[in-house]
Scaffold this motif. Structure first.
Motif, PDB file in Angstrom:
ATOM      1  N   TRP A   1      26.673  56.385  40.794  1.00 17.36           N
ATOM      2  CA  TRP A   1      28.111  56.864  40.787  1.00 17.36           C
ATOM      3  C   TRP A   1      29.076  56.134  41.494  1.00 17.36           C
ATOM      4  N   PHE A   2      28.758  55.186  42.276  1.00 17.97           N
ATOM      5  CA  PHE A   2      29.527  54.175  42.706  1.00 17.97           C
ATOM      6  C   PHE A   2      30.154  53.176  41.732  1.00 17.97           C
ATOM      7  N   LEU A   3      28.949  52.840  40.932  1.00 18.01           N
ATOM      8  CA  LEU A   3      28.909  51.870  39.810  1.00 18.01           C
ATOM      9  C   LEU A   3      30.043  52.633  38.649  1.00 18.01           C
ATOM     10  N   LEU A   4      29.908  53.773  38.469  1.00 15.16           N
ATOM     11  CA  LEU A   4      30.806  54.333  37.427  1.00 15.16           C
ATOM     12  C   LEU A   4      32.288  54.669  38.029  1.00 15.16           C
ATOM     13  N   GLY A   5      32.308  55.030  39.336  1.00 15.03           N
ATOM     14  CA  GLY A   5      33.802  55.159  40.033  1.00 15.03           C
ATOM     15  C   GLY A   5      34.548  53.599  39.980  1.00 15.03           C
ATOM     16  N   GLY A   6      33.626  52.634  40.170  1.00 15.87           N
ATOM     17  CA  GLY A   6      34.244  51.058  40.101  1.00 15.87           C
ATOM     18  C   GLY A   6      34.753  51.018  38.718  1.00 15.87           C
ATOM     19  N   LEU A   7      33.674  51.208  37.606  1.00 11.65           N
ATOM     20  CA  LEU A   7      34.362  50.867  36.456  1.00 11.65           C
ATOM     21  C   LEU A   7      35.443  51.848  36.032  1.00 11.65           C
ATOM     22  N   TYR A   8      35.633  52.963  36.358  1.00  4.28           N
ATOM     23  CA  TYR A   8      37.016  53.670  36.161  1.00  4.28           C
ATOM     24  C   TYR A   8      37.978  52.895  36.702  1.00  4.28           C
TER      25      TYR A   8
END
Length: 294
Positions: A81-88
């Motif tokens: 989820w942290f990775l996805l948030g960072g990409l967004y």
């Protein structure tokens, strides 16, 4: 942006048509598809790794769908989820970034980097108070994080809390003596406060640390020119703009927290013939080397 069907929906659909018709007095239970949670999570983590690798090469459009699918396959993994948030966050989809990062936080409240990322998302939405609160909470978990200290300083800067901003910038420099962005921003504050000599000292220190840092070099050039050292100021300014021509854009400077006083002086400085010549020289060089992407 392409839509991606949840894998779990496809599996459920498969389980429906794979079930045999009910026969009266049947002794055996109907067959149902068994989902291997561990295997799905492993696939999700593999996708997350692919997404992270793509992000390293700035292929965010390719990374995002993989990261989104990874969160479906490994929904209880805070790092995914942290990775996805960072990409967004990188793609400036701030609302989605905050949603994903809050999910990561709910799974692991002790991850300071998630809090710093939430701070960044709020900062870029100009919600500086919320940004400061996230940075503060992150620093409780990771008190010596140089960039976290710097980011909190920037939030205080935008809130007009200048003494607190300078204190955070100084703490960042205490952690890393070569962290010139914090030194540069102390100069920005001092210039707006009318302490031009103090600002010059900060920018001289920053440029001594990194001679290829265009921002403090241009700020120093403007300050020296205003002070009366026009020859050195123009020479430094030309050098700064040869390094990075983005600093000739006043909107870009404003995004980098340059204040009204410095922006007004810089606007006049950029109109000088010597500076215009340097900008034209860079344009001519780019035109003659169309394959140059620097």
């Amino acid at each position: 942006m392409p839509k991606y069907v949840r894998l779990i929906s496809l599996l459920v659909a498969c389980s429906v048509w794979s079930m045999p018709k009910v026969v009266h007095a049947q002794a055996l239970l109907p067959h149902t598809l068994q989902l291997d949670g561990a295997r799905l999570e492993k696939q999700g983590l593999s996708l997350a790794q692919e997404a992270a690798q793509l992000a390293q090469f700035q292929q965010i459009d390719l990374a995002l769908p993989r990261a989104r699918l990874a969160t479906q396959l490994a929904p209880n993994n805070d790092k995914v989820w942290f990775l996805l948030g960072g990409l967004y966050l990188q793609s400036k989809q701030f609302d989605q970034a905050i949603t994903s990062l809050k999910k990561a936080q709910s799974l692991n409240s002790k991850n300071a980097d998630v809090l710093f990322a939430l701070g960044s998302a709020n900062f870029q939405q100009k919600n500086y108070q919320a940004a400061a609160e996230h940075y503060q909470t992150g620093l409780k978990l990771k008190p010596n994080d140089t960039e976290g200290l710097f980011d909190l300083g920037n939030a205080y800067f935008m809130l007009g809390r200048m003494p607190e901003a300078i204190a955070q910038f100084n703490k960042a420099v205490d952690q890393d003596k070569k962290f010139w962005p914090a030194i540069n921003n102390i100069g920005l504050i001092k210039y707006e406060q009318g302490d031009k000599e103090g600002a010059i000292k900060q920018w001289q220190l920053a440029t001594n640390i990194d001679k290829q840092a265009a921002e403090p070099l241009l700020a120093l050039a403007v300050a020296l020119y205003v002070k009366g050292d026009s020859q050195q100021g123009i020479a430094m300014g030309a050098s700064a703009l040869r390094i990075d021509q983005r600093y000739a854009d006043l909107d870009f400077l404003k995004q980098n927290l340059w204040g009204e006083r410095l922006l007004a002086d810089t606007k006049k400085f950029l109109e000088l013939p010597g500076i215009q010549a340097a900008l034209q020289e860079r344009d001519d060089s780019s035109s003659s080397n169309p394959g140059n992407t620097q």
